[in-house]
Write an enzyme that holds these catalytic residues in place. Structure first.
Site, PDB file in Angstrom:
ATOM      1  N   LYS A 184       0.837  -1.219   0.000  1.00  0.00           N
ATOM      2  CA  LYS A 184       0.000   0.000   0.000  1.00  0.00           C
ATOM      3  C   LYS A 184       0.865   1.260   0.000  1.00  0.00           C
ATOM      4  O   LYS A 184       0.619   2.185  -0.767  1.00  0.00           O
ATOM      5  CB  LYS A 184      -0.917   0.032   1.236  1.00  0.00           C
TER       6      LYS A 184
ATOM      7  N   ARG B  79      -9.790   1.165   8.330  1.00  0.00           N
ATOM      8  CA  ARG B  79      -9.391  -0.212   8.624  1.00  0.00           C
ATOM      9  C   ARG B  79     -10.435  -0.971   9.418  1.00  0.00           C
ATOM     10  O   ARG B  79     -10.213  -2.137   9.758  1.00  0.00           O
ATOM     11  CB  ARG B  79      -8.116  -0.173   9.461  1.00  0.00           C
TER      12      ARG B  79
ATOM     13  N   ARG C 231      11.628  -6.536   4.843  1.00  0.00           N
ATOM     14  CA  ARG C 231      11.412  -5.098   4.605  1.00  0.00           C
ATOM     15  C   ARG C 231      12.323  -4.246   5.499  1.00  0.00           C
ATOM     16  O   ARG C 231      12.494  -4.534   6.672  1.00  0.00           O
ATOM     17  CB  ARG C 231       9.948  -4.765   4.890  1.00  0.00           C
TER      18      ARG C 231
ATOM     19  N   ARG D  36      11.041  -2.213  10.964  1.00  0.00           N
ATOM     20  CA  ARG D  36       9.962  -1.772  11.842  1.00  0.00           C
ATOM     21  C   ARG D  36       9.791  -2.772  12.977  1.00  0.00           C
ATOM     22  O   ARG D  36       9.865  -3.975  12.750  1.00  0.00           O
ATOM     23  CB  ARG D  36       8.644  -1.672  11.048  1.00  0.00           C
TER      24      ARG D  36
ATOM     25  N   ARG E  68      -0.927  -9.044  12.989  1.00  0.00           N
ATOM     26  CA  ARG E  68      -1.466  -8.019  12.080  1.00  0.00           C
ATOM     27  C   ARG E  68      -2.353  -8.668  11.016  1.00  0.00           C
ATOM     28  O   ARG E  68      -3.370  -8.106  10.617  1.00  0.00           O
ATOM     29  CB  ARG E  68      -0.325  -7.228  11.448  1.00  0.00           C
TER      30      ARG E  68
HETATM   31  P1  AMP Z   1       0.680   0.492   8.637  1.00  0.00           P
HETATM   32  O1  AMP Z   1       1.917   1.295   8.428  1.00  0.00           O
HETATM   33  O2  AMP Z   1      -0.467   0.957   7.782  1.00  0.00           O
HETATM   34  O3  AMP Z   1       0.930  -0.991   8.537  1.00  0.00           O
HETATM   35  O4  AMP Z   1       0.208   0.764  10.150  1.00  0.00           O
HETATM   36  C1  AMP Z   1       1.056   0.425  11.239  1.00  0.00           C
HETATM   37  C2  AMP Z   1       0.238   0.335  12.520  1.00  0.00           C
HETATM   38  O5  AMP Z   1      -0.361   1.611  12.805  1.00  0.00           O
HETATM   39  C3  AMP Z   1      -0.923  -0.634  12.482  1.00  0.00           C
HETATM   40  O6  AMP Z   1      -0.539  -1.970  12.761  1.00  0.00           O
HETATM   41  C4  AMP Z   1      -1.822  -0.065  13.587  1.00  0.00           C
HETATM   42  O7  AMP Z   1      -1.326  -0.354  14.878  1.00  0.00           O
HETATM   43  C5  AMP Z   1      -1.650   1.436  13.373  1.00  0.00           C
HETATM   44  N1  AMP Z   1      -2.642   1.966  12.390  1.00  0.00           N
HETATM   45  C6  AMP Z   1      -2.386   2.482  11.140  1.00  0.00           C
HETATM   46  N2  AMP Z   1      -3.520   2.861  10.533  1.00  0.00           N
HETATM   47  C7  AMP Z   1      -4.522   2.587  11.410  1.00  0.00           C
HETATM   48  C8  AMP Z   1      -5.944   2.731  11.369  1.00  0.00           C
HETATM   49  N3  AMP Z   1      -6.565   3.228  10.293  1.00  0.00           N
HETATM   50  N4  AMP Z   1      -6.656   2.337  12.453  1.00  0.00           N
HETATM   51  C9  AMP Z   1      -6.056   1.847  13.553  1.00  0.00           C
HETATM   52  N5  AMP Z   1      -4.729   1.651  13.663  1.00  0.00           N
HETATM   53  C10 AMP Z   1      -3.957   2.023  12.603  1.00  0.00           C
END
Ligand code: AMP
Length: 210
Positions: free
Chosen positions: A8, A83, A122, A155, A166
């Site tokens: 994404k 989400r 990654r 990360r 996740r």
């Molecule tokens: P990402 O970089 O999109 O994988 O997001 C990393 C982490 O941020 C996720 O595993 C969640 O803990 C938090 N996070 C990101 N976007 C959201 C969202 N829309 N709602 C809730 N938690 C989020």
């Protein structure tokens, strides 16, 4: 939208180059808050490390604030939001206020095995969020970001146990949100198992068709 690690962030960044629209990644916003140790950052640090989701109420505050900024008034690319089904409702409300019609929701798809492989290798830039991979997308100099020269990191949520969590959270909470868009006829699936450039072409064509 799509499973963690499906691409994404990479695709949204390429789409930003093509369209000039801002790339709004809720994951990047939250990681930056953690990095600078803001009050929000202190609240969410543990949640991010566990692979669970930040509360819908806090996400509502963050996204409303972000989409009110001047650079988002002509449109934006959302990455990682919504989400949950609750967040779909939040977005509907925000778009209504901005008088924007949602004409497409894109979901990137790949197998779970490929996701785990991609996420374990990654490496990301903590400063500009550029994404690299130990096997498939090496930086020019080992461990250094091509774009801004910062040291690349893994990360904390890209370890195998957290990746599994996740994926579980995606199946439990994000899949129903996706299905609600499918019922509204807005969902377009993009096969994200190829290379970033061919996925970008397919995504670009789908966006233009919409
Ligand atoms: P990402 O970089 O999109 O994988 O997001 C990393 C982490 O941020 C996720 O595993 C969640 O803990 C938090 N996070 C990101 N976007 C959201 C969202 N829309 N709602 C809730 N938690 C989020």
């Amino acid at each position: 939208m799509g499973m963690p690690g499906v691409g994404k962030g990479t695709q949204a960044a390429l789409l930003r180059e093509r369209t000039g629209l801002p790339h709004v990644s809720t994951g990047d916003i939250l990681r930056e808050a953690v990095r600078v140790r803001s009050p929000v950052g202190r609240r969410v640090k543990g949640v991010l490390e566990s692979g669970k989701l930040v509360s819908d109420d806090l996400m509502r505050e963050l996204i409303v604030e972000r989409l009110q900024r001047p650079d988002a008034q002509e449109g934006f690319i959302l990455d990682g939001f919504p989400r949950t089904e609750k967040q779909v409702e939040v977005l509907d409300g925000v778009l209504k206020e901005l008088d924007i019609v949602l004409d497409g929701v894109y979901v990137l798809t790949a197998s779970e095995a490929e996701i785990v492989e991609r996420l374990s290798g990654r490496r990301v830039c903590p400063r500009c969020s550029a994404v690299f991979h130990l096997e498939t997308r090496l930086p020019s100099a080992p461990g250094v970001c091509d774009d801004c020269g910062s040291a690349l990191v893994q990360r904390p949520d890209d370890t195998e146990a957290v990746i599994r969590e996740r994926l579980r959270v995606f199946a439990d909470q994000t899949r129903p949100a996706l299905e609600s868009y499918a019922r509204r006829g807005l969902l377009r699936e993009i096969d994200a198992s190829g290379c970033p450039e061919s996925i970008a072409r397919e995504l670009g064509q789908a966006v233009e068709r919409a």
